[in-house]
Design a protein around this motif. Structure first.
Motif, PDB file in Angstrom:
ATOM      1  N   SER A  78      11.243 -16.163  25.554  1.00 28.14           N
ATOM      2  CA  SER A  78      10.243 -16.319  24.489  1.00 28.14           C
ATOM      3  C   SER A  78       9.480 -15.018  24.286  1.00 28.14           C
ATOM      4  CB  SER A  78       9.269 -17.441  24.826  1.00 28.14           C
ATOM      5  OG  SER A  78       9.889 -18.701  24.726  1.00 28.14           O
ATOM      6  N   SER A  79       8.831 -14.907  23.152  1.00 33.01           N
ATOM      7  CA  SER A  79       8.051 -13.710  22.858  1.00 33.01           C
ATOM      8  C   SER A  79       6.803 -13.660  23.737  1.00 33.01           C
ATOM      9  CB  SER A  79       7.632 -13.688  21.384  1.00 33.01           C
ATOM     10  OG  SER A  79       6.682 -14.717  21.132  1.00 33.01           O
ATOM     11  N   VAL A  80       6.261 -12.467  23.845  1.00 40.35           N
ATOM     12  CA  VAL A  80       4.997 -12.285  24.560  1.00 40.35           C
ATOM     13  C   VAL A  80       3.911 -13.136  23.915  1.00 40.35           C
ATOM     14  CG1 VAL A  80       3.172 -10.602  25.018  1.00 40.35           C
ATOM     15  CG2 VAL A  80       5.564 -10.001  25.442  1.00 40.35           C
ATOM     16  N   GLN A  81       3.878 -13.152  22.589  1.00 44.07           N
ATOM     17  CA  GLN A  81       2.883 -13.954  21.872  1.00 44.07           C
ATOM     18  C   GLN A  81       2.969 -15.427  22.276  1.00 44.07           C
ATOM     19  OE1 GLN A  81       3.599 -14.927  17.737  1.00 44.07           O
ATOM     20  NE2 GLN A  81       1.454 -14.467  17.206  1.00 44.07           N
ATOM     21  N   ARG A  82       4.187 -15.974  22.283  1.00 42.81           N
ATOM     22  CA  ARG A  82       4.358 -17.397  22.611  1.00 42.81           C
ATOM     23  C   ARG A  82       3.949 -17.684  24.054  1.00 42.81           C
ATOM     24  NH1 ARG A  82       7.039 -21.855  20.333  1.00 42.81           N
ATOM     25  NH2 ARG A  82       6.262 -23.640  21.517  1.00 42.81           N
ATOM     26  N   ASN A  83       4.266 -16.767  24.952  1.00 44.79           N
ATOM     27  CA  ASN A  83       3.861 -16.949  26.348  1.00 44.79           C
ATOM     28  C   ASN A  83       2.349 -16.952  26.497  1.00 44.79           C
ATOM     29  OD1 ASN A  83       6.035 -16.981  28.648  1.00 44.79           O
ATOM     30  ND2 ASN A  83       6.883 -15.613  27.082  1.00 44.79           N
ATOM     31  N   VAL A  84       1.689 -16.045  25.800  1.00 41.90           N
ATOM     32  CA  VAL A  84       0.226 -15.989  25.891  1.00 41.90           C
ATOM     33  C   VAL A  84      -0.395 -17.229  25.257  1.00 41.90           C
ATOM     34  CG1 VAL A  84      -1.831 -14.704  25.177  1.00 41.90           C
ATOM     35  CG2 VAL A  84       0.179 -13.478  25.999  1.00 41.90           C
ATOM     36  N   LEU A  85       0.130 -17.647  24.119  1.00 43.02           N
ATOM     37  CA  LEU A  85      -0.392 -18.840  23.451  1.00 43.02           C
ATOM     38  C   LEU A  85      -0.199 -20.106  24.282  1.00 43.02           C
ATOM     39  CD1 LEU A  85       0.665 -18.146  19.762  1.00 43.02           C
ATOM     40  CD2 LEU A  85      -1.676 -18.514  20.570  1.00 43.02           C
ATOM     41  N   SER A  86       0.766 -20.088  25.205  1.00 40.83           N
ATOM     42  CA  SER A  86       0.966 -21.270  26.047  1.00 40.83           C
ATOM     43  C   SER A  86      -0.254 -21.556  26.919  1.00 40.83           C
ATOM     44  CB  SER A  86       2.215 -21.110  26.921  1.00 40.83           C
ATOM     45  OG  SER A  86       2.024 -20.122  27.921  1.00 40.83           O
ATOM     46  N   GLY A  87      -1.130 -20.572  27.046  1.00 39.38           N
ATOM     47  CA  GLY A  87      -2.384 -20.810  27.752  1.00 39.38           C
ATOM     48  C   GLY A  87      -3.319 -21.749  27.002  1.00 39.38           C
ATOM     49  N   ARG A  88      -2.995 -22.045  25.745  1.00 35.62           N
ATOM     50  CA  ARG A  88      -3.835 -22.943  24.932  1.00 35.62           C
ATOM     51  C   ARG A  88      -3.262 -24.353  24.817  1.00 35.62           C
ATOM     52  NH1 ARG A  88      -8.798 -21.809  24.523  1.00 35.62           N
ATOM     53  NH2 ARG A  88      -9.030 -22.900  22.533  1.00 35.62           N
TER      54      ARG A  88
ATOM     55  N   GLU B  70       0.627  -3.841  21.686  1.00 32.63           N
ATOM     56  CA  GLU B  70       1.825  -3.465  20.929  1.00 32.63           C
ATOM     57  C   GLU B  70       3.058  -4.283  21.323  1.00 32.63           C
ATOM     58  OE1 GLU B  70       2.276  -1.292  24.736  1.00 32.63           O
ATOM     59  OE2 GLU B  70       0.608  -1.873  23.432  1.00 32.63           O
ATOM     60  N   LYS B  71       2.935  -5.100  22.366  1.00 37.17           N
ATOM     61  CA  LYS B  71       4.080  -5.883  22.855  1.00 37.17           C
ATOM     62  C   LYS B  71       4.072  -7.321  22.329  1.00 37.17           C
ATOM     63  CE  LYS B  71       5.680  -2.591  25.521  1.00 37.17           C
ATOM     64  NZ  LYS B  71       6.981  -1.932  25.241  1.00 37.17           N
ATOM     65  N   LEU B  72       3.258  -7.615  21.350  1.00 37.97           N
ATOM     66  CA  LEU B  72       3.052  -8.982  20.872  1.00 37.97           C
ATOM     67  C   LEU B  72       4.366  -9.699  20.560  1.00 37.97           C
ATOM     68  CD1 LEU B  72       0.838 -11.075  19.990  1.00 37.97           C
ATOM     69  CD2 LEU B  72       1.107 -10.154  17.676  1.00 37.97           C
ATOM     70  N   TYR B  73       5.297  -9.016  19.899  1.00 37.92           N
ATOM     71  CA  TYR B  73       6.520  -9.668  19.447  1.00 37.92           C
ATOM     72  C   TYR B  73       7.729  -9.351  20.329  1.00 37.92           C
ATOM     73  CZ  TYR B  73       3.638 -10.501  15.357  1.00 37.92           C
ATOM     74  OH  TYR B  73       2.602 -10.891  14.515  1.00 37.92           O
ATOM     75  N   SER B  74       7.507  -8.644  21.423  1.00 34.15           N
ATOM     76  CA  SER B  74       8.601  -8.368  22.359  1.00 34.15           C
ATOM     77  C   SER B  74       8.960  -9.630  23.132  1.00 34.15           C
ATOM     78  CB  SER B  74       8.185  -7.272  23.347  1.00 34.15           C
ATOM     79  OG  SER B  74       7.861  -6.075  22.690  1.00 34.15           O
ATOM     80  N   ARG B  75      10.199  -9.704  23.596  1.00 30.81           N
ATOM     81  CA  ARG B  75      10.564 -10.789  24.490  1.00 30.81           C
ATOM     82  C   ARG B  75      10.037 -10.484  25.884  1.00 30.81           C
ATOM     83  NH1 ARG B  75      16.566 -13.318  24.091  1.00 30.81           N
ATOM     84  NH2 ARG B  75      16.555 -12.467  26.194  1.00 30.81           N
ATOM     85  N   ALA B  76       9.655 -11.526  26.608  1.00 28.80           N
ATOM     86  CA  ALA B  76       9.066 -11.325  27.936  1.00 28.80           C
ATOM     87  C   ALA B  76      10.027 -10.618  28.875  1.00 28.80           C
ATOM     88  CB  ALA B  76       8.636 -12.664  28.519  1.00 28.80           C
TER      89      ALA B  76
END
Length: 260
Positions: free
Chosen positions: A99-109, A142-148
């Motif tokens: 998953s993207s970095v964004q999706r991983n971070v959003l999983s905290g919500r 800058e890594k928002l859309y990178s894959r983890a």
């Protein structure tokens, strides 16, 4: 940091189903806003102690209170509420690698959304902006859309810290968060945790093997040996000799006590 406790252990013991003793009669009070480092040999009970706070492990006897409320019998909605308020950072990062970095971070919500909304990724515009800010805070905007799985180990751990921050936690638990990192990356991750503690007054509890890092970052150090609390001092009173004693095998400790 205040003197008011956010976490209290009262005569807490934990015995696993195979008979292994994880914790033995732990009495401990942790004030709000403290940066607490837990040290000890592998198998001393450090991870067990930490994982009882968010009920990843249930205790056998005693009581644990968070913000004055006993957590040992929480179920359902109340247990989910507890875990939502406690961020957890793991040694192996615990990210969804594809998953993207964004999706991983959003999983905290996810604790703030219904199951179907979080599954479909229907996060609010405000939370998406919050994710950007959380990543910028740990230097990864800058890594928002990178894959983890495209990130280095240190970057992945900082994503995990950003994810924990997304929970708006009052407590962050970090279980050997630097064990697999190089020295330079270790510094960055520990600095990020310290910043969470100091800027946002989040109580941070970290399990560490590194004595030098424990002395540098902690407000207080506690030591465990064979499930028992054997050391508890504010950083101003911690000595090198004390810490060396915590890491001695039990047989050596007992021998020195007899000789004394």
């Amino acid at each position: 940091m205040t003197d008011e406790p956010i976490i209290e252990f009262k005569h807490v013991s934990k015995t696993y189903q195979n008979g292994t003793l994880g914790l033995k009669d732990i009495n401990l009070s942790i004030p709000k806003g403290q940066f607490l480092v837990v040290v000890g040999l592998s198998g001393a009970g450090k991870s067990t102690l930490m994982r009882t706070i968010n009920r990843m492990h249930d205790i056998s006897t005693g009581d644990i209170r968070v913000d004055g409320e006993s957590i040992v019998h929480l179920k359902g909605k109340e247990l989910r509420g507890l875990r939502r308020s406690i961020g957890m950072i793991f040694q192996n990062f615990n990210l969804v690698k594809r998953s993207s970095v964004q999706r991983n971070v959003l999983s905290g919500r996810v604790g703030y959304y219904s199951t179907w909304k979080s599954t479909l990724g229907l996060f609010s515009k405000e939370d998406k902006q919050k994710a950007i800010e959380a990543l910028q805070r740990v230097g990864l905007g800058e890594k928002l859309y990178s894959r983890a799985d495209e990130l280095s180990g240190g970057q992945q751990q900082r994503v995990a810290i950003a994810r924990a921050f997304m929970q708006d936690p009052k407590i962050v638990l970090a279980d050997e968060p630097i064990a697999s990192l190089d020295p330079l990356t270790t510094e960055s991750v520990m600095d990020d945790l310290k910043r969470l503690n100091e800027e946002f007054h989040i109580t941070v509890i970290v399990n560490l093997h590194s004595v030098s890092l424990a002395k540098r970052f902690a407000d207080r150090i506690i030591g465990l040996r064979d499930g028992e609390l054997v050391y508890d001092e504010p950083i101003s009173k911690v000595t090198e000799k004390d810490l060396e004693a915590i890491y001695q095998p039990v047989s050596i400790v007992k021998k020195s006590e007899v000789q004394a």
